[in-house]
Design a protein around this motif. Structure first.
Motif, PDB file in Angstrom:
ATOM      1  N   TRP A 337      57.743  -0.732  58.691  1.00 63.06           N
ATOM      2  CA  TRP A 337      57.582   0.049  57.458  1.00 63.06           C
ATOM      3  C   TRP A 337      56.754   1.312  57.708  1.00 63.06           C
ATOM      4  CZ3 TRP A 337      56.252  -4.515  53.622  1.00 63.06           C
ATOM      5  CH2 TRP A 337      57.451  -5.167  53.284  1.00 63.06           C
ATOM      6  N   LYS A 338      55.716   1.190  58.505  1.00 61.66           N
ATOM      7  CA  LYS A 338      54.877   2.360  58.803  1.00 61.66           C
ATOM      8  C   LYS A 338      55.684   3.430  59.538  1.00 61.66           C
ATOM      9  CE  LYS A 338      50.420  -0.067  58.993  1.00 61.66           C
ATOM     10  NZ  LYS A 338      49.296  -0.511  59.866  1.00 61.66           N
ATOM     11  N   THR A 339      56.529   2.990  60.473  1.00 66.39           N
ATOM     12  CA  THR A 339      57.383   3.936  61.199  1.00 66.39           C
ATOM     13  C   THR A 339      58.397   4.582  60.262  1.00 66.39           C
ATOM     14  OG1 THR A 339      57.166   2.621  63.221  1.00 66.39           O
ATOM     15  CG2 THR A 339      59.005   4.179  63.119  1.00 66.39           C
ATOM     16  N   GLN A 340      58.975   3.777  59.383  1.00 67.81           N
ATOM     17  CA  GLN A 340      59.994   4.282  58.460  1.00 67.81           C
ATOM     18  C   GLN A 340      59.428   5.310  57.487  1.00 67.81           C
ATOM     19  OE1 GLN A 340      61.263   0.467  56.968  1.00 67.81           O
ATOM     20  NE2 GLN A 340      63.091   0.415  58.259  1.00 67.81           N
ATOM     21  N   ILE A 341      58.218   5.086  56.996  1.00 71.62           N
ATOM     22  CA  ILE A 341      57.666   6.045  56.039  1.00 71.62           C
ATOM     23  C   ILE A 341      57.308   7.357  56.733  1.00 71.62           C
ATOM     24  CG2 ILE A 341      55.210   5.378  56.148  1.00 71.62           C
ATOM     25  CD1 ILE A 341      55.157   5.689  53.091  1.00 71.62           C
ATOM     26  N   GLN A 342      56.934   7.287  58.004  1.00 68.18           N
ATOM     27  CA  GLN A 342      56.683   8.519  58.755  1.00 68.18           C
ATOM     28  C   GLN A 342      57.967   9.325  58.915  1.00 68.18           C
ATOM     29  OE1 GLN A 342      54.902   7.114  62.395  1.00 68.18           O
ATOM     30  NE2 GLN A 342      52.831   7.021  61.531  1.00 68.18           N
ATOM     31  N   LYS A 343      59.060   8.643  59.256  1.00 68.91           N
ATOM     32  CA  LYS A 343      60.351   9.327  59.391  1.00 68.91           C
ATOM     33  C   LYS A 343      60.809   9.888  58.049  1.00 68.91           C
ATOM     34  CE  LYS A 343      62.117   6.593  63.281  1.00 68.91           C
ATOM     35  NZ  LYS A 343      63.176   5.637  63.726  1.00 68.91           N
ATOM     36  N   MET A 344      60.570   9.139  57.013  1.00 66.97           N
ATOM     37  CA  MET A 344      60.985   9.543  55.671  1.00 66.97           C
ATOM     38  C   MET A 344      60.302  10.843  55.256  1.00 66.97           C
ATOM     39  SD  MET A 344      60.813   7.090  52.341  1.00 66.97           S
ATOM     40  CE  MET A 344      61.527   7.543  50.758  1.00 66.97           C
ATOM     41  N   GLN A 345      59.025  10.984  55.634  1.00 66.19           N
ATOM     42  CA  GLN A 345      58.288  12.193  55.280  1.00 66.19           C
ATOM     43  C   GLN A 345      58.619  13.360  56.203  1.00 66.19           C
ATOM     44  OE1 GLN A 345      54.284   9.974  54.960  1.00 66.19           O
ATOM     45  NE2 GLN A 345      54.048  11.652  53.508  1.00 66.19           N
ATOM     46  N   ALA A 346      58.957  13.047  57.450  1.00 66.87           N
ATOM     47  CA  ALA A 346      59.162  14.109  58.438  1.00 66.87           C
ATOM     48  C   ALA A 346      60.581  14.659  58.446  1.00 66.87           C
ATOM     49  CB  ALA A 346      58.804  13.588  59.834  1.00 66.87           C
ATOM     50  N   ASP A 347      61.555  13.860  58.059  1.00 65.21           N
ATOM     51  CA  ASP A 347      62.968  14.243  58.177  1.00 65.21           C
ATOM     52  C   ASP A 347      63.594  14.314  56.786  1.00 65.21           C
ATOM     53  OD1 ASP A 347      65.816  14.200  58.562  1.00 65.21           O
ATOM     54  OD2 ASP A 347      65.483  13.450  60.600  1.00 65.21           O
ATOM     55  N   LYS A 348      63.972  15.518  56.360  1.00 64.55           N
ATOM     56  CA  LYS A 348      64.527  15.701  55.016  1.00 64.55           C
ATOM     57  C   LYS A 348      65.861  14.983  54.845  1.00 64.55           C
ATOM     58  CE  LYS A 348      62.250  20.117  54.090  1.00 64.55           C
ATOM     59  NZ  LYS A 348      62.431  21.561  53.783  1.00 64.55           N
ATOM     60  N   THR A 349      66.639  14.923  55.921  1.00 63.79           N
ATOM     61  CA  THR A 349      67.932  14.244  55.817  1.00 63.79           C
ATOM     62  C   THR A 349      67.737  12.743  55.607  1.00 63.79           C
ATOM     63  OG1 THR A 349      68.975  15.902  57.239  1.00 63.79           O
ATOM     64  CG2 THR A 349      70.130  13.812  56.967  1.00 63.79           C
ATOM     65  N   ILE A 350      66.837  12.144  56.386  1.00 59.93           N
ATOM     66  CA  ILE A 350      66.543  10.717  56.198  1.00 59.93           C
ATOM     67  C   ILE A 350      65.994  10.479  54.796  1.00 59.93           C
ATOM     68  CG2 ILE A 350      64.993   8.851  56.908  1.00 59.93           C
ATOM     69  CD1 ILE A 350      65.339   9.750  59.771  1.00 59.93           C
ATOM     70  N   ASN A 351      65.147  11.398  54.343  1.00 61.15           N
ATOM     71  CA  ASN A 351      64.576  11.277  53.000  1.00 61.15           C
ATOM     72  C   ASN A 351      65.676  11.222  51.945  1.00 61.15           C
ATOM     73  OD1 ASN A 351      63.320  12.147  50.398  1.00 61.15           O
ATOM     74  ND2 ASN A 351      61.484  12.207  51.669  1.00 61.15           N
ATOM     75  N   LEU A 352      66.694  12.056  52.119  1.00 63.88           N
ATOM     76  CA  LEU A 352      67.809  12.058  51.166  1.00 63.88           C
ATOM     77  C   LEU A 352      68.615  10.770  51.246  1.00 63.88           C
ATOM     78  CD1 LEU A 352      69.238  15.692  51.215  1.00 63.88           C
ATOM     79  CD2 LEU A 352      68.218  14.481  49.301  1.00 63.88           C
ATOM     80  N   TRP A 353      68.875  10.313  52.458  1.00 65.68           N
ATOM     81  CA  TRP A 353      69.638   9.073  52.591  1.00 65.68           C
ATOM     82  C   TRP A 353      68.864   7.885  52.037  1.00 65.68           C
ATOM     83  CZ3 TRP A 353      74.548   8.375  53.057  1.00 65.68           C
ATOM     84  CH2 TRP A 353      75.343   9.386  53.621  1.00 65.68           C
ATOM     85  N   GLU A 354      67.544   7.948  52.111  1.00 63.86           N
ATOM     86  CA  GLU A 354      66.730   6.896  51.486  1.00 63.86           C
ATOM     87  C   GLU A 354      67.061   6.783  49.994  1.00 63.86           C
ATOM     88  OE1 GLU A 354      64.534   4.666  52.359  1.00 63.86           O
ATOM     89  OE2 GLU A 354      63.774   5.178  54.345  1.00 63.86           O
ATOM     90  N   SER A 355      67.252   7.923  49.358  1.00 62.64           N
ATOM     91  CA  SER A 355      67.437   7.913  47.899  1.00 62.64           C
ATOM     92  C   SER A 355      68.815   7.442  47.466  1.00 62.64           C
ATOM     93  CB  SER A 355      67.157   9.303  47.319  1.00 62.64           C
ATOM     94  OG  SER A 355      68.086  10.250  47.794  1.00 62.64           O
ATOM     95  N   THR A 356      69.712   7.153  48.436  1.00 66.50           N
ATOM     96  CA  THR A 356      71.017   6.611  48.036  1.00 66.50           C
ATOM     97  C   THR A 356      70.877   5.244  47.365  1.00 66.50           C
ATOM     98  OG1 THR A 356      71.337   5.710  50.274  1.00 66.50           O
ATOM     99  CG2 THR A 356      72.324   7.870  49.790  1.00 66.50           C
ATOM    100  N   ILE A 357      69.745   4.568  47.582  1.00 67.49           N
ATOM    101  CA  ILE A 357      69.544   3.289  46.896  1.00 67.49           C
ATOM    102  C   ILE A 357      69.451   3.498  45.386  1.00 67.49           C
ATOM    103  CG2 ILE A 357      67.013   3.327  47.103  1.00 67.49           C
ATOM    104  CD1 ILE A 357      67.127   0.287  47.419  1.00 67.49           C
TER     105      ILE A 357
END
Length: 509
Positions: A337-357
């Motif tokens: 989870w700690k790794t995922q939240i770092q990626k979520m904040q650093a990568d705008k594309t990953i951040n967007l794909w997160e919001s598909t939920i």
């Protein structure tokens, strides 16, 4: 004190008074119980308590039947003895069931005690009235005040039948519980906390107090403080005398726990459909026991409302790293989870794909208009990231006058980037998506699953029947995946947190 929950303060304690509640420390040092009458294996303490006062136990005649004096008469005689002969000294009274509860409550800020005694009307047979506890309540109050002079003690002994459930409930709802709440003087954001103790009294009174107190759990914290029975109610000494024993501990049970089995189903249902605000409302009275899930529901509610800013991520990161989470979640999952939240904040594309939920949960709730707007917004943001990444403006694929292209310009740029002409099915699909999105936003129209499905079907894309939420989701996700290569969806943080919550609810007891 044993507890199935944590509470660090209490405001009011309601005790339903029974004859077992108190004893008297006699001149010979023996504690004799007001509830031991020589039956069911108990010693004949009541007879001996009369002898302590130099009185022979008498009888009350009602019709052709005589009934021996009992708790009502004995309590009154000892109250008058304490007041008139001992000058208001109640030191010899022993709180057999409640001493530990009251002492623990005082340490946690207890300021108000309500003693519910019985004083039944004269139309009730004397066989029942002789056990009334109004005078025992007076003796308890005297003892409590002598031990804790700063505590407010109120006695409530209504003239009602001790077996009349309706009258008892009305008395509780209209007088006793209101009195308890009105006596509460909060400091800052302090929450009202109520303890009830119902052991030892008439079962009908006990059950009604519990029912009425339980009805308050959505407004206040309510606990059942249940005294643990001593290993022996009575101990026979070497001289043959029998002394009563005190309860040495008690169990503090949140009244909300009685509803957990039912409310867990409601929480799980709300969680599954993504209504995290509702889930958090149901969890609010269980948050001490299920604190981690309560806080997670709050984070997911905020995220699903598109309110994920820097402060949100900071608090979520702190929560993931908290001791509460590490006590429930294995270390490997926490690290992920700690790794995922770092990626979520650093990568705008990953951040967007997160919001598909959020999109998927909208579809699960069958709120299709909201889901379609969410889909169009995700599509536009993914197109914008692609336009920046591949420099569409510089390459002439977007004829925008500024660096803030419209949705139409972004769609046109993507088609040129992919070398789709205006007659291609992708160009037509994107055009129809934009037109339907504009109808919703500009004209306030709604959209149905059939209309959504037709957008794809009319442009030559294979579609399935019927137009279920799952079918619609797959159509939308296929478009997003065509725009931007997704990460592995099952490795995304918000989906993992959502699923962890479901698993927790499945296993929670």
């Amino acid at each position: 004190m044993k507890t199935t929950n944590s509470t660090n303060h209490v405001n009011t304690l309601i005790i339903t008074v029974g004859t077992r509640q108190i004893g008297w420390r006699c001149k010979d040092g023996i504690i004799r119980s007001f509830g031991a009458d020589g039956n069911i294996g108990y010693p004949a303490h009541i007879k001996e308590l009369y002898q302590e006062l130099g009185i022979e136990r008498g009888n009350h005649l009602e019709g052709d039947t005589t009934y021996p004096w009992s708790g009502r008469d004995l309590g009154q005689r000892y109250y008058e003895y304490c007041k008139e002969w001992l000058g208001g000294d109640f030191n010899n009274i022993e709180l057999l069931l409640d001493k530990t509860i009251i002492g623990s409550g005082i340490k946690q800020g207890l300021k108000h005690i309500i003693l519910w005694g019985t004083d039944q009307p004269e139309n009730i047979p004397w066989n029942y009235r002789r056990l009334d506890t109004l005078w025992i309540a007076e003796l308890m109050a005297g003892k409590i005040k002598s031990l804790f002079p700063d505590v407010r003690v109120d006695i409530h002994a209504p003239k009602i039948n001790a077996n009349d459930s309706e009258a008892i409930r009305q008395e509780l709802e209209q007088l006793v519980l209101k009195e308890a709440i009105n006596a509460f003087s909060p400091t800052k954001d302090e929450e009202f906390v109520l303890w009830i103790q119902t052991k030892g009294c008439t079962p009908v009174i006990a059950s009604n107090v519990e029912i009425c107190a339980a009805a308050l759990v959505r407004q206040y914290q309510v606990f059942n403080a249940s005294p643990d029975e001593p290993k022996e109610f009575f101990t026979k000494l070497e001289n043959g005398l029998v002394t009563a024993n005190h309860s040495q501990s008690f169990t503090l049970i949140p009244m909300a726990e009685y509803f957990w089995s039912l409310e867990k189903l409601r929480i799980k249902s709300a969680w599954e459909r993504g209504d995290f605000s509702e889930a958090q409302i149901w969890l609010s009275v269980h948050q001490n026991r299920h604190k981690v899930l309560y806080k997670l529901a709050g984070f997911l509610a905020q995220y699903s409302n598109c309110e994920s800013n820097d402060e949100f991520y900071s608090k979520l990161k702190d929560w993931i790293g908290s001791n509460d989470v590490s006590n429930l979640v294995n270390a490997e999952q926490v690290t992920t989870w700690k790794t995922q939240i770092q990626k979520m904040q650093a990568d705008k594309t990953i951040n967007l794909w997160e919001s598909t939920i959020i999109l998927e949960l909208c579809l699960k709730r069958e709120t299709y208009t909201t889901a379609f707007i969410q889909f169009a917004q995700l599509l536009e943001r993914l197109l914008y990231i692609q336009s920046i990444t591949h420099n569409w403006i510089a390459k002439g694929w977007i004829l925008a006058k500024s660096n803030d292209p419209s949705l139409a310009e972004l769609m046109q740029g993507w088609c040129q980037y992919k070398r789709f002409n205006q007659d291609s099915k992708w160009s037509k699909l994107l055009y129809d998506i934009r037109q339907n999105r504009n109808q919703i936003i500009h004209k306030g129209e709604s959209i149905t699953p059939r209309i959504i499905r037709a957008i794809w079907a009319n442009n030559g894309f294979p579609v399935q029947y019927p137009e279920t939420a799952e079918v619609i989701k797959n159509l939308m996700m296929d478009v997003l995946k065509e725009i931007s290569t997704p990460p592995s969806l099952d490795q995304l943080l918000m989906r993992s947190l959502y699923q962890w919550g479901l698993n927790y609810l499945q296993d929670a007891s």
